[in-house]
Design an enzyme around this catalytic site. Structure first.
Site, PDB file in Angstrom:
ATOM      1  N   GLU A  16      -3.275 -21.175 -30.276  1.00 54.06           N
ATOM      2  CA  GLU A  16      -4.689 -20.935 -30.023  1.00 54.06           C
ATOM      3  C   GLU A  16      -4.878 -20.014 -28.810  1.00 54.06           C
ATOM      4  O   GLU A  16      -5.949 -19.430 -28.629  1.00 54.06           O
ATOM      5  CB  GLU A  16      -5.326 -22.323 -29.857  1.00 54.06           C
ATOM      6  CG  GLU A  16      -6.782 -22.414 -29.660  1.00 54.06           C
ATOM      7  CD  GLU A  16      -7.117 -22.547 -28.193  1.00 54.06           C
ATOM      8  OE1 GLU A  16      -8.288 -22.442 -27.861  1.00 54.06           O
ATOM      9  OE2 GLU A  16      -6.190 -22.734 -27.390  1.00 54.06           O
ATOM     10  N   GLN A 106      -8.851 -32.384 -15.876  1.00 51.61           N
ATOM     11  CA  GLN A 106      -7.914 -32.568 -17.001  1.00 51.61           C
ATOM     12  C   GLN A 106      -6.480 -32.174 -16.581  1.00 51.61           C
ATOM     13  O   GLN A 106      -5.514 -32.728 -17.052  1.00 51.61           O
ATOM     14  CB  GLN A 106      -8.368 -31.655 -18.140  1.00 51.61           C
ATOM     15  CG  GLN A 106      -8.060 -32.144 -19.527  1.00 51.61           C
ATOM     16  CD  GLN A 106      -8.525 -31.127 -20.566  1.00 51.61           C
ATOM     17  OE1 GLN A 106      -8.133 -29.968 -20.539  1.00 51.61           O
ATOM     18  NE2 GLN A 106      -9.356 -31.565 -21.497  1.00 51.61           N
ATOM     19  N   ALA A 288      -9.680 -35.870 -29.928  1.00 54.64           N
ATOM     20  CA  ALA A 288      -8.318 -35.859 -30.478  1.00 54.64           C
ATOM     21  C   ALA A 288      -7.414 -34.926 -29.689  1.00 54.64           C
ATOM     22  O   ALA A 288      -6.295 -35.298 -29.295  1.00 54.64           O
ATOM     23  CB  ALA A 288      -8.345 -35.449 -31.947  1.00 54.64           C
ATOM     24  N   ASP A 289      -7.887 -33.697 -29.406  1.00 53.69           N
ATOM     25  CA  ASP A 289      -6.976 -32.781 -28.701  1.00 53.69           C
ATOM     26  C   ASP A 289      -6.715 -33.257 -27.277  1.00 53.69           C
ATOM     27  O   ASP A 289      -5.671 -32.985 -26.703  1.00 53.69           O
ATOM     28  CB  ASP A 289      -7.458 -31.319 -28.794  1.00 53.69           C
ATOM     29  CG  ASP A 289      -8.556 -30.948 -27.819  1.00 53.69           C
ATOM     30  OD1 ASP A 289      -8.331 -31.040 -26.610  1.00 53.69           O
ATOM     31  OD2 ASP A 289      -9.639 -30.530 -28.275  1.00 53.69           O
ATOM     32  N   GLN A 290      -7.682 -34.020 -26.716  1.00 52.10           N
ATOM     33  CA  GLN A 290      -7.518 -34.493 -25.334  1.00 52.10           C
ATOM     34  C   GLN A 290      -6.654 -35.751 -25.246  1.00 52.10           C
ATOM     35  O   GLN A 290      -6.119 -36.066 -24.188  1.00 52.10           O
ATOM     36  CB  GLN A 290      -8.892 -34.739 -24.717  1.00 52.10           C
ATOM     37  CG  GLN A 290      -9.670 -33.440 -24.584  1.00 52.10           C
ATOM     38  CD  GLN A 290     -11.136 -33.652 -24.254  1.00 52.10           C
ATOM     39  OE1 GLN A 290     -11.466 -34.329 -23.299  1.00 52.10           O
ATOM     40  NE2 GLN A 290     -12.016 -33.078 -25.045  1.00 52.10           N
ATOM     41  N   HIS A 311      -6.517 -25.958 -31.823  1.00 51.15           N
ATOM     42  CA  HIS A 311      -6.378 -26.287 -30.414  1.00 51.15           C
ATOM     43  C   HIS A 311      -5.446 -27.503 -30.238  1.00 51.15           C
ATOM     44  O   HIS A 311      -4.519 -27.486 -29.421  1.00 51.15           O
ATOM     45  CB  HIS A 311      -7.783 -26.593 -29.883  1.00 51.15           C
ATOM     46  CG  HIS A 311      -7.883 -26.652 -28.408  1.00 51.15           C
ATOM     47  ND1 HIS A 311      -7.373 -27.690 -27.674  1.00 51.15           N
ATOM     48  CD2 HIS A 311      -8.436 -25.802 -27.511  1.00 51.15           C
ATOM     49  CE1 HIS A 311      -7.616 -27.485 -26.400  1.00 51.15           C
ATOM     50  NE2 HIS A 311      -8.260 -26.336 -26.273  1.00 51.15           N
TER      51      HIS A 311
HETATM   52  P1  AMP Z   1      -9.939 -24.449 -23.929  1.00 45.43           P
HETATM   53  O1  AMP Z   1     -10.816 -23.917 -25.019  1.00 45.43           O
HETATM   54  O2  AMP Z   1      -8.511 -24.219 -24.158  1.00 45.43           O
HETATM   55  O3  AMP Z   1     -10.383 -24.043 -22.559  1.00 45.43           O
HETATM   56  O4  AMP Z   1     -10.121 -26.072 -23.965  1.00 45.43           O
HETATM   57  C1  AMP Z   1     -11.374 -26.677 -23.948  1.00 45.43           C
HETATM   58  C2  AMP Z   1     -11.248 -28.203 -23.834  1.00 45.43           C
HETATM   59  O5  AMP Z   1     -12.543 -28.732 -23.689  1.00 45.43           O
HETATM   60  C3  AMP Z   1     -10.631 -28.907 -25.035  1.00 45.43           C
HETATM   61  O6  AMP Z   1      -9.840 -29.991 -24.610  1.00 45.43           O
HETATM   62  C4  AMP Z   1     -11.851 -29.432 -25.812  1.00 45.43           C
HETATM   63  O7  AMP Z   1     -11.605 -30.622 -26.537  1.00 45.43           O
HETATM   64  C5  AMP Z   1     -12.808 -29.726 -24.667  1.00 45.43           C
HETATM   65  N1  AMP Z   1     -14.223 -29.597 -25.095  1.00 45.43           N
HETATM   66  C6  AMP Z   1     -14.889 -28.463 -25.421  1.00 45.43           C
HETATM   67  N2  AMP Z   1     -16.171 -28.727 -25.754  1.00 45.43           N
HETATM   68  C7  AMP Z   1     -16.341 -30.069 -25.643  1.00 45.43           C
HETATM   69  C8  AMP Z   1     -17.430 -30.969 -25.878  1.00 45.43           C
HETATM   70  N3  AMP Z   1     -18.612 -30.543 -26.277  1.00 45.43           N
HETATM   71  N4  AMP Z   1     -17.207 -32.293 -25.693  1.00 45.43           N
HETATM   72  C9  AMP Z   1     -15.992 -32.748 -25.288  1.00 45.43           C
HETATM   73  N5  AMP Z   1     -14.935 -31.954 -25.038  1.00 45.43           N
HETATM   74  C10 AMP Z   1     -15.082 -30.644 -25.218  1.00 45.43           C
END
Ligand code: AMP
Length: 356
Positions: A16, A106, A288-290, A311
């Protein structure tokens, strides 16, 4: 990506190709005491390299891990990070722009929840940013899952910060554990409470009321479940839909944007909440990704979710560069999958001794 003799080599354009690759690498470098070099940082983004938010994350990780860092400057596309040992302490980090302070957190939280003592972290910057976890998501959805694994983490919002002004602030207190315990998150259970919160900061209250009107119409939530919060700093607007079930809480968010109608902002959050409710899973797409990183640190556990995002799949590959774990993803049907983490032969966690 490959492991060098003493340096894990990470390709930031992999999968990603965003900031998550950097944040996960920093987090796991601190926990495992392994140095890494990342090239092509955020290569797939419009503005590649380190933005202020990523630089704050790098500097925060360096401070808590007493690390030696090369390449920590704005727009840098290459970074070498050599951690020494993680110090539990009181920290204060400010993004210095509206960049997401929750994404900085994070980066450093995984190391602090398995550190040798309690910590307090004050973070300043954006708290409700598009493309990042809003503070409320962190507090009510993400941290409770981490707390199930053993640590005790509490988060308090002092004031929200929105793009482009920033100025938000929140505090975390962290009581760590030596090792996270694996958990199973396979059932959502009965829905116990739904709550919609529309925040307006420095904007007319009517925007929030229009958003909540759409929630009442489309989700049939009662007036008791609809809340407006007004803050002076801003401008900013966010609608958060909280679904508290027996075993998990999820939050779906719509961010107000200049030129986008309040009704459209509400529709986006409602569509995400409806998709979650229809899928019947406990863990939504973003949570899930977190959860992949903490599950990997626990060395086991499983959760049921919707099909994994690109992601999340990228995050799994980055995690595997640092930890000897397997992640098995089994589709139950087109809309549901089970992610199962298990440990391969032991990879040792931080020894706490400097190697540079
Ligand atoms: P990145 O796009 O690599 O900077 O990662 C963005 C992070 O923010 C990821 O872990 C997403 O799951 C999290 N994220 C983005 N938008 C939201 C949202 N509306 N609610 C919760 N987590 C979010």
């Amino acid at each position: 990506m490959r492991r060098g003799e003493n340096l894990i080599e990470i390709d930031g354009s992999f999968g990603e190709g965003g900031g998550q690759i950097l944040r996960t690498s920093l987090a796991l470098s601190l926990v495992t005491d392994q140095a890494f070099r990342i090239r092509n940082i955020r290569a797939a983004r419009k503005k590649p390299g380190l933005l202020r938010q990523h630089l704050t994350a790098v500097n925060a990780a360096a401070e808590i891990g007493q690390a030696k860092v090369e390449g920590a400057s704005l727009a840098s596309c290459e970074l070498t990070f050599r951690p020494c040992s993680v110090a539990a302490s009181s920290y204060h980090f400010a993004v210095g722009s509206a960049g997401s302070a929750t994404l900085v957190l994070q980066t450093i939280l995984p190391a602090l929840i398995v550190a040798s003592g309690p910590s307090t972290v004050v973070l300043e910057g954006g708290t409700h940013n598009p493309h990042a976890p809003p503070f409320d998501f962190l507090q009510k959805a993400f941290l409770p899952e981490l707390n199930q694994m053993g640590p005790m983490i509490a988060a308090t919002l002092e004031r929200p910060g929105f793009y482009p002004a920033g100025g938000g602030k929140f505090t975390l207190t962290i009581k760590p554990v030596p090792q996270l315990s694996p958990i199973q998150v396979l059932e959502r259970g009965e829905i116990q409470c739904c709550r919609a919160t529309a925040i307006v900061a420095g904007l007319p209250r009517q925007i929030a009321e229009r958003e909540l009107k759409v929630v009442r119409e489309k989700l049939a939530w009662s007036d008791d479940a609809l809340h407006v919060e007004v803050f002076p700093n801003g401008p900013g607007n966010v609608l958060m839909l909280e679904i508290q079930s027996e075993h998990i809480t999820e939050i779906f968010t719509g961010f107000g944007e200049l030129g986008v109608r309040a009704e459209t902002v509400a529709q986006g959050a409602i569509a995400a909440a409806q998709a979650y409710l229809e899928a019947g899973v406990p863990v939504g797409n973003l949570l899930a990704d977190q959860l992949i990183l903490p599950f990997a640190l626990a060395g086991g556990g499983s959760f049921k979710t919707v099909p994994l995002s690109w992601h999340a799949q990228t995050n799994i590959e980055v995690v595997k560069e640092f930890l000897d774990i397997d992640v098995h993803v089994a589709s139950e049907n087109e809309r549901v999958c089970i992610v199962e983490v298990s440990q391969r032969a032991g990879k040792h966690l931080s020894s706490g001794t400097c190697r540079w």
